[in-house]
Structure formats: C-alpha cells, structure tokens
Design an enzyme around this catalytic site. Structure first.
Site, PDB file in Angstrom:
ATOM      1  N   ALA A 273       0.930  -1.267   0.058  1.00 58.36           N
ATOM      2  CA  ALA A 273       0.080   0.000  -0.157  1.00 58.36           C
ATOM      3  C   ALA A 273       0.992   1.199   0.034  1.00 58.36           C
ATOM      4  O   ALA A 273       0.372   2.183   0.001  1.00 58.36           O
ATOM      5  CB  ALA A 273      -1.011  -0.065   1.313  1.00 58.36           C
ATOM      6  N   ALA A 274       2.201   1.132  -0.110  1.00 58.45           N
ATOM      7  CA  ALA A 274       2.985   2.430  -0.204  1.00 58.45           C
ATOM      8  C   ALA A 274       2.663   3.152  -1.431  1.00 58.45           C
ATOM      9  O   ALA A 274       2.420   4.373  -1.447  1.00 58.45           O
ATOM     10  CB  ALA A 274       4.570   1.920  -0.355  1.00 58.45           C
ATOM     11  N   GLY A 275       2.409   2.533  -2.477  1.00 59.03           N
ATOM     12  CA  GLY A 275       2.057   3.091  -3.784  1.00 59.03           C
ATOM     13  C   GLY A 275       0.849   3.743  -3.679  1.00 59.03           C
ATOM     14  O   GLY A 275       0.529   4.835  -4.480  1.00 59.03           O
ATOM     15  N   ASP A 276      -0.069   2.746  -3.025  1.00 60.27           N
ATOM     16  CA  ASP A 276      -1.474   3.599  -3.108  1.00 60.27           C
ATOM     17  C   ASP A 276      -1.425   4.860  -2.069  1.00 60.27           C
ATOM     18  O   ASP A 276      -2.246   5.889  -2.302  1.00 60.27           O
ATOM     19  CB  ASP A 276      -2.602   2.573  -2.517  1.00 60.27           C
TER      20      ASP A 276
HETATM   21  N1  LIG Z   1      11.771   1.036   1.360  1.00 60.53           N
HETATM   22  C1  LIG Z   1      10.902   2.378   1.371  1.00 60.53           C
HETATM   23  N2  LIG Z   1      11.506   3.222   2.397  1.00 60.53           N
HETATM   24  C2  LIG Z   1      10.998   4.391   2.263  1.00 60.53           C
HETATM   25  N3  LIG Z   1       9.990   4.644   1.310  1.00 60.53           N
HETATM   26  C3  LIG Z   1       9.484   3.852   0.414  1.00 60.53           C
HETATM   27  C4  LIG Z   1      10.349   2.527   0.370  1.00 60.53           C
HETATM   28  N4  LIG Z   1       9.362   1.786  -0.505  1.00 60.53           N
HETATM   29  C5  LIG Z   1       8.563   2.631  -1.046  1.00 60.53           C
HETATM   30  N5  LIG Z   1       8.575   3.832  -0.470  1.00 60.53           N
HETATM   31  C6  LIG Z   1       7.955   5.231  -0.818  1.00 60.53           C
HETATM   32  O1  LIG Z   1       6.491   4.772  -1.595  1.00 60.53           O
HETATM   33  C7  LIG Z   1       6.520   5.175  -2.875  1.00 60.53           C
HETATM   34  C8  LIG Z   1       5.801   4.258  -3.653  1.00 60.53           C
HETATM   35  O2  LIG Z   1       6.434   2.927  -3.567  1.00 60.53           O
HETATM   36  P1  LIG Z   1       6.841   1.982  -4.855  1.00 60.53           P
HETATM   37  O3  LIG Z   1       7.558   2.786  -5.928  1.00 60.53           O
HETATM   38  O4  LIG Z   1       7.230   0.702  -4.591  1.00 60.53           O
HETATM   39  O5  LIG Z   1       5.183   1.825  -5.388  1.00 60.53           O
HETATM   40  P2  LIG Z   1       4.442   0.468  -5.913  1.00 60.53           P
HETATM   41  O6  LIG Z   1       5.340  -0.415  -6.567  1.00 60.53           O
HETATM   42  O7  LIG Z   1       3.253   0.949  -6.512  1.00 60.53           O
HETATM   43  O8  LIG Z   1       4.068   0.092  -4.482  1.00 60.53           O
HETATM   44  P3  LIG Z   1       2.948  -0.955  -3.892  1.00 60.53           P
HETATM   45  O9  LIG Z   1       2.529  -1.882  -5.279  1.00 60.53           O
HETATM   46  O10 LIG Z   1       4.098  -2.029  -3.255  1.00 60.53           O
HETATM   47  O11 LIG Z   1       2.071  -0.379  -3.179  1.00 60.53           O
HETATM   48  C9  LIG Z   1       8.160   5.522  -3.077  1.00 60.53           C
HETATM   49  O12 LIG Z   1       8.068   6.412  -4.251  1.00 60.53           O
HETATM   50  C10 LIG Z   1       8.623   6.005  -1.802  1.00 60.53           C
HETATM   51  O13 LIG Z   1       8.429   7.087  -1.626  1.00 60.53           O
HETATM   52  C1  LIG Z   2      -5.004  -2.534  -0.266  1.00 64.04           C
HETATM   53  O1  LIG Z   2      -4.388  -2.388   0.840  1.00 64.04           O
HETATM   54  C2  LIG Z   2      -4.331  -3.602   1.564  1.00 64.04           C
HETATM   55  C3  LIG Z   2      -3.920  -3.320   3.019  1.00 64.04           C
HETATM   56  O2  LIG Z   2      -2.937  -2.376   2.854  1.00 64.04           O
HETATM   57  C4  LIG Z   2      -3.496  -4.545   1.130  1.00 64.04           C
HETATM   58  O3  LIG Z   2      -3.502  -5.984   2.012  1.00 64.04           O
HETATM   59  C5  LIG Z   2      -3.876  -4.940  -0.505  1.00 64.04           C
HETATM   60  O4  LIG Z   2      -2.754  -5.722  -0.931  1.00 64.04           O
HETATM   61  C6  LIG Z   2      -3.852  -3.766  -1.182  1.00 64.04           C
HETATM   62  N1  LIG Z   2      -4.275  -4.163  -2.404  1.00 64.04           N
HETATM   63  C7  LIG Z   2      -3.908  -3.606  -3.264  1.00 64.04           C
HETATM   64  C8  LIG Z   2      -4.630  -4.008  -4.686  1.00 64.04           C
HETATM   65  O5  LIG Z   2      -2.681  -3.183  -3.486  1.00 64.04           O
END
Ligand SMILES: Nc1ncnc2c1ncn2[C@@H]1O[C@H](COP(=O)(O)OP(=O)(O)OP(=O)(O)O)[C@@H](O)[C@H]1O
Ligand SMILES: *[C@@H]1O[C@H](CO)[C@@H](O)[C@H](O)[C@H]1NC(C)=O
Ligand SMILES: *[C@@H]1O[C@H](CO)[C@@H](O)[C@H](O)[C@H]1NC(C)=O
Length: 327
Positions: A273-276
């Site tokens: 959920a970092a990306g979200d």
């Molecule tokens: N290890 C980390 N430490 C600090 N910030 C992080 C880390 N990982 C991710 N982030 C923050 O979260 C943002 C989004 O992460 P990421 O690029 O992994 O997105 P994503 O691949 O769409 O994520 P996910 O699908 O896992 O939710 C990054 O731009 C960064 O700012």
């Molecule tokens: C939405 O957030 C929940 C809780 O963080 C997580 O378990 C789930 O994987 C996320 N779903 C997607 C599609 O990223």
C-alpha cells in the site's frame, strides 16, 4: 466555502489471506496456520488514502477537518463482502453513494496463499469489478480530480477519460496504470497526471528495458526517457515515476522541469500500500493547489509512514501522522 472533490473510479476487493506451512498438492487437504481478510483493491485503497490524508481522526475516533471531499464509484456484489467494503469506506468519511451493488454477482476477491518463506500464490476474481461501467453522470457535479487505476475494464477507464476531457470545463484526471497494460496513444492527451512505478513504465513505454536504479545518473536518464515519451503522447500535467526505496522522479509538464525526491530513511516493516498512499497523498495536495514538486515531496513522506506499519489498509496514515519536513 465548498471543498474540492476527488472522485475515484475503481476496484473494490476483499483479500482472503491464508498462511500455510506449504501449499497443498492436487487432491490434497492440509491444515493451514492462520486466515485473515483485508479490504483492498487499488481503487478502494487509493480512496482510503485520499480520505485519511485529507482528514484528522481524534483519539475518540471522530473524523474531522476535511480539506477535500472524497467520493468513490465502483461495483461490489450483493454478498457480505460488498456491504462490508462499503461500510469500511464510509467509516473513513468517504461518500460511497456511487458504489453500486450488482445483484447476483460476487464481490471481487483475491485468494492469497502465503508460505513461511513469504512466497505468495494469488488468484483474483474480478467479480463485480468486471461489470463497472462508465457513466457521464459521475461527473455531475464535476469533481476537481478524477482518479483511476486499471483493475476495472480498460474500456471503462478510457471512456471515463474521454468524458472528463470533453466536459466543459475539462475535469483533471490522474491515472495509475496498475496492473500495467499498454494504453492506446489517444488516451494520453486525456490524462493530466500519470503516476506509475518503474515496472509499469517499462510496460507502457517502448523499448522494454526497465529503469536502471543502481546508479542515480542512469536512473534519471531512464526516467527522463520514459517521461519524454509519455509527454510526447500528450500528458498535460505531470509524469511521476515511483522508485520504491529510491524515492520518486517527477516531471512538471507546464513548468518544464523535473526532479528526484529521495525516499525517507525509515525502518521498513511492510511496503504494501505504499504506492496507493503515494497516489492519495499526491492527489490531495494537487487538488488543493500545490505545485507538482511539493505534492510529490509530501507523497514521499506519507508513503514512508505506510512502509513502517504492518499490512492492511490500516497502514495508510491520517493527515496528522505525516511528519512535516525537517528543515
Ligand atoms: N523502502 C522504502 N523506504 C521509504 N520509502 C519507500 C520505500 N518503499 C517505497 N517507499 C515510498 O513509497 C513510494 C511508492 O513505492 P513503490 O514505488 O514501491 O510503489 P508501488 O510499486 O506502486 O508500491 P506497492 O504496489 O507496493 O504499493 C516510493 O516512491 C517511496 O516514496
Ligand atoms: C490494499 O491495501 C491492503 C491493506 O494495505 C493490502 O492488503 C492490499 O494488498 C492492497 N491492495 C492492493 C490491490 O494493493
Ligand atoms: C509495480 O506495480 C505493480 C502493480 O502494477 C507490481 O506488480 C510491481 O511489483 C511493482 N513494481 C515494483 C518495482 O515495485
């Protein structure tokens, strides 16, 4: 004074997670270790992120001081999951009047088997998400920003982009093309903000190769190459490429400049959920009139909070949980 509105049109899912010592073979039944359900779907997760990052939650659980009005549109089934998802969003202060209950259909689910090594096996059933249709009425009254992902039919997304672009005045749009699939060239001119991770950039862009993240100069070069391609196809506002622990690259089309915001140095617990969180944070800042660079800097700080917390939508922070920048 009325608040700016963010409308998210997207998926709602329930994640059914079973932890097991190993996955069963065909025909075999084994005892698993534990089971839990989580609310998700990228659409719902990004909506929750928009809501929390524009609100405060007091110690006695009261949600207050919204900076932004948040609406979600999408589809759930007429089962317990659908009702639970809607209620979950409502409890975060989200307007769910446009989340439709489809009769005789299941809510979207992800069945996830997790082995002790962390290895996952995931089965997604789109269910009601697959029936999510475009509708012009969602844009009346017009939101300040329409946010979408690709967990609902691509035609619905393309049609909503067209309706937004042809509204008068046009409605700004933010697309997170996840899960990644190529878009027709004609879509790009209808996207105001394109936010994607490095894998998604490689799939949407040409050339196939991913962003090289080892050396910063190469990473910048690759991000600029992808960005230029998306801007040439018509992106109007910004392109942001999230780079996990490396932070985020941004390009502000109107201002004609770009930059890299390094990630915060934090104790990483779970990056789910970092990306979200990043998308929600960016959306809330942008609709409140902040420049692209500031909105990205805030999104980097907000998503850093999420990676320090365990799992679930619960890890998405409220507004006051995001630290102000160290000066
Ligand atoms: N290890 C980390 N430490 C600090 N910030 C992080 C880390 N990982 C991710 N982030 C923050 O979260 C943002 C989004 O992460 P990421 O690029 O992994 O997105 P994503 O691949 O769409 O994520 P996910 O699908 O896992 O939710 C990054 O731009 C960064 O700012
Ligand atoms: C939405 O957030 C929940 C809780 O963080 C997580 O378990 C789930 O994987 C996320 N779903 C997607 C599609 O990223
Ligand atoms: C980017 O997001 C996709 C979902 O669209 C995910 O499967 C992939 O692992 C992410 N890539 C990185 C490098 O985090």
């Amino acid at each position: 004074m009325s608040l700016p509105t963010i409308l998210v049109v997207g998926s709602l899912n329930v994640d059914l997670v079973t932890n097991t010592p190993r996955v069963p073979d065909a025909g075999e039944t084994i005892q698993a270790e534990s089971f839990a359900t989580y609310f998700g779907g990228k659409g719902a997760n990004q909506t929750v992120a928009c809501a929390r990052l524009s609100r405060l939650k007091t110690e006695n659980g009261i949600i207050t001081a919204p900076s932004t009005y948040i609406r979600m549109a999408g589809c759930v089934g007429d089962d317990e999951f659908g009702a639970a998802l809607k209620n979950g969003l409502k409890s975060d202060g989200i307007d769910v009047d446009s989340v439709e209950i489809k009769h005789g259909v299941a809510t979207g689910v992800a069945v996830i088997l997790v082995e002790p090594s962390g290895e996952n096996r995931i089965l997604i059933t789109a269910g009601a998400n697959g029936l999510c249709q475009p509708s012009a009425s969602l844009l009346t009254p017009a939101p300040a920003l329409l946010v979408m992902q690709l967990e609902i039919p691509q035609n619905t997304v393309l049609e909503m982009l067209r309706l937004a672009a042809e509204s008068s005045p046009p409605v700004a749009t933010l697309l997170n093309p996840a899960p990644a699939s190529r878009l027709p060239d004609s879509a790009y001119q209808r996207i105001t903000h394109l936010i994607l991770n490095e894998t998604e950039a490689a799939i949407l862009g040409s050339g196939g190769a991913a962003v090289r993240t080892e050396v910063e100069t190469e990473m910048m070069e690759d991000c600029r190459r992808f960005t230029q391609e998306f801007v040439n196809k018509g992106i109007q506002g910004s392109v942001v490429i999230t780079l996990g622990a490396k932070g985020a690259f941004w390009h502000d089309v109107k201002a004609g400049h770009d930059g890299l915001v390094p990630s915060e140095k934090v104790q990483v617990v779970d990056t789910t959920a970092a990306g979200d969180t990043f998308i929600g944070a960016f959306a809330v800042k942008v609709v409140n009139g902040n420049p692209i660079s500031d909105s990205v800097a805030y999104a980097v700080r907000a998503s850093a909070v999420t990676v320090t917390k365990q799992g679930a939508q619960a890890s998405i922070p409220w507004r006051d949980e995001v630290p102000t920048p160290a000066s």
